[in-house]
Design an enzyme around this catalytic site. Structure first.
Site, mmCIF file in Angstrom:
data_model
loop_
_atom_site.group_PDB
_atom_site.id
_atom_site.type_symbol
_atom_site.label_atom_id
_atom_site.label_comp_id
_atom_site.label_asym_id
_atom_site.label_seq_id
_atom_site.Cartn_x
_atom_site.Cartn_y
_atom_site.Cartn_z
ATOM 1 N N ASP A 67 -10.690 47.821 17.084
ATOM 2 C CA ASP A 67 -11.788 47.666 16.269
ATOM 3 C C ASP A 67 -11.955 48.825 15.350
ATOM 4 O OD1 ASP A 67 -12.550 44.889 16.513
ATOM 5 O OD2 ASP A 67 -13.342 45.481 18.405
ATOM 6 N N ARG A 75 -13.253 53.247 16.474
ATOM 7 C CA ARG A 75 -13.159 53.557 17.897
ATOM 8 C C ARG A 75 -12.452 55.188 17.948
ATOM 9 N NH1 ARG A 75 -16.629 50.036 19.032
ATOM 10 N NH2 ARG A 75 -15.924 47.802 19.072
ATOM 11 N N LYS A 171 -12.928 38.335 9.973
ATOM 12 C CA LYS A 171 -13.859 37.957 11.111
ATOM 13 C C LYS A 171 -15.175 37.976 10.572
ATOM 14 C CE LYS A 171 -14.093 42.751 12.934
ATOM 15 N NZ LYS A 171 -13.892 43.745 13.962
ATOM 16 N N HIS A 172 -16.273 37.231 11.070
ATOM 17 C CA HIS A 172 -16.141 36.309 12.234
ATOM 18 C C HIS A 172 -16.323 34.880 11.856
ATOM 19 C CE1 HIS A 172 -17.743 40.409 13.149
ATOM 20 N NE2 HIS A 172 -16.930 40.089 14.358
ATOM 21 N N HIS A 184 -23.133 39.945 21.048
ATOM 22 C CA HIS A 184 -22.979 40.610 22.248
ATOM 23 C C HIS A 184 -23.848 40.486 23.375
ATOM 24 C CE1 HIS A 184 -20.447 42.854 19.196
ATOM 25 N NE2 HIS A 184 -19.681 43.301 19.944
ATOM 26 N N ASP A 250 -13.500 36.092 19.800
ATOM 27 C CA ASP A 250 -14.113 37.364 19.888
ATOM 28 C C ASP A 250 -14.174 37.657 21.460
ATOM 29 O OD1 ASP A 250 -15.290 39.676 19.328
ATOM 30 O OD2 ASP A 250 -16.949 38.674 18.272
#
Length: 339
Positions: A67, A75, A171-172, A184, A250
């Site tokens: 990601d 990241r 996405k998403h 999440h 996901d």
């Protein structure tokens, strides 16, 4: 090197080097890819070593993903160019549309070229969600509120990605920007009609996409399952939107995925719904459970879709990239965006 078709699972690892258990899991027939996180990154040289070892494990090579959108979702930072949040491109679009489209292509190029130079094949970008405002998880990751602007900027960013040797992933699906909760940690429910959600899906119709990531959101108008677990939503994507690339879930370890049971139930349900690649992240015990208990016949057609995401051309070295006029130009654009 093992000769294995790419399986439907994308898993992760704990550290900056492969352990014997990592190698065993990454060469399991059910595995087809790996997603890297910040914990897997120490510096650019370490990343290059890690990706080279992963690629050498089997043929076709595992798809190495990350990601790496820009803004707060990037990241790898030290040793990579800091990329702007996508909202900055939308704000520029409102002032100068052509400048924003050119800048989006530059951002996509740098994003892809730098990752490719370090051995990463694929980034889960662009975000196609609309910027409705109150979403806890989307926010400035979205380009804009207007779907036609999102589509234009996403297409421009994707042009840059392809120039850098990388496919894209919208996405998403079918849209996460309207709901407030973060999937999440909880399960969002979108209570709009299908007609209302058509606005969110316009970027999926107008952007050339290699991959699509489905959302952990329930859309009451259409199905009682989240999009990840909904054959109705995946069939709609295939038949109505005419998408023929890879459908990713996901992360199935997210709280929003808990509606169908344990991890074996989650991968089974997502696979049956029509998802091609199933992400099981941040839960090593769950990876072991799935590899030990999930019984499924590998679908050659789905394996071929995943394999099509592997880069078709060799990446330039990091040193060669630094000398590229295209790259240098794009860095100037990004520096202006970052202020």
């Amino acid at each position: 090197m093992k000769l294995l078709p790419l399986g439907p699972l994308m898993i992760d690892i704990a550290g900056t080097e492969l352990t014997d258990l990592d190698r065993e899991r990454l060469t399991h027939p059910l595995v087809g890819g790996i997603i890297l996180f910040t914990r897997n990154y120490a510096d650019p040289i370490q990343l290059s070593r890690l990706t080279a070892e992963i690629h050498a494990l089997r043929s076709p090579q595992l798809l190495i993903s990350v990601d790496h959108e820009g803004g707060r979702v990037q990241r790898f930072r030290e040793g990579f160019t800091r990329l702007p949040a996508m909202r900055s491109l939308g704000m520029l679009y409102d002032a100068d549309a052509q400048a924003a489209l050119d800048a989006a292509a530059d951002v996509g190029f740098v994003l892809a070229a730098e990752l490719r130079a370090r051995g990463v094949d694929y980034s889960f970008t662009p975000v196609l969600d609309l910027d409705y405002g109150p979403s806890r998880v989307i926010g400035d990751r979205a380009f804009h509120r207007k779907p036609e602007v999102v589509a234009q900027l996403a297409e421009a960013l994707s042009r840059g990605l392809r120039e850098g040797g990388m496919g894209n992933c919208g996405k998403h699906y079918p849209g996460h920007g309207y709901v407030v909760p973060d999937s999440h940690v909880e399960l969002p429910v979108d209570d709009r009609t299908l007609d209302a959600i058509q606005e969110d899906m316009l970027p999926y119709r107008q952007t050339r996409l290699d991959g699509v990531m489905a959302a952990h959101v329930i859309y009451q108008c259409f199905d009682c399952n989240t999009a990840v677990f909904s054959n109705k939503w995946i069939t709609y994507l295939r038949n109505d939107i005419k998408f023929d690339g890879v459908v990713f879930t996901d992360d199935l370890s997210m709280a929003g995925a808990g509606v169908v049971g344990d991890m074996v139930a989650r991968v089974s349900t997502a696979w049956a719904a029509g998802c091609d690649m199933l992400l099981v992240c941040n839960s090593p015990d769950s990876v072991g459970l799935v590899l030990g208990q999930w019984q499924v016949e590998i679908d050659p057609r789905r394996s071929q879709r995943i394999e099509a995401l592997l880069p078709k051309t060799a990446a330039p070295s990091w040193e060669a990239l630094q000398e590229s006029p295209r790259y240098r130009k794009a860095l100037i654009t990004i520096a202006k965006l970052m202020g």
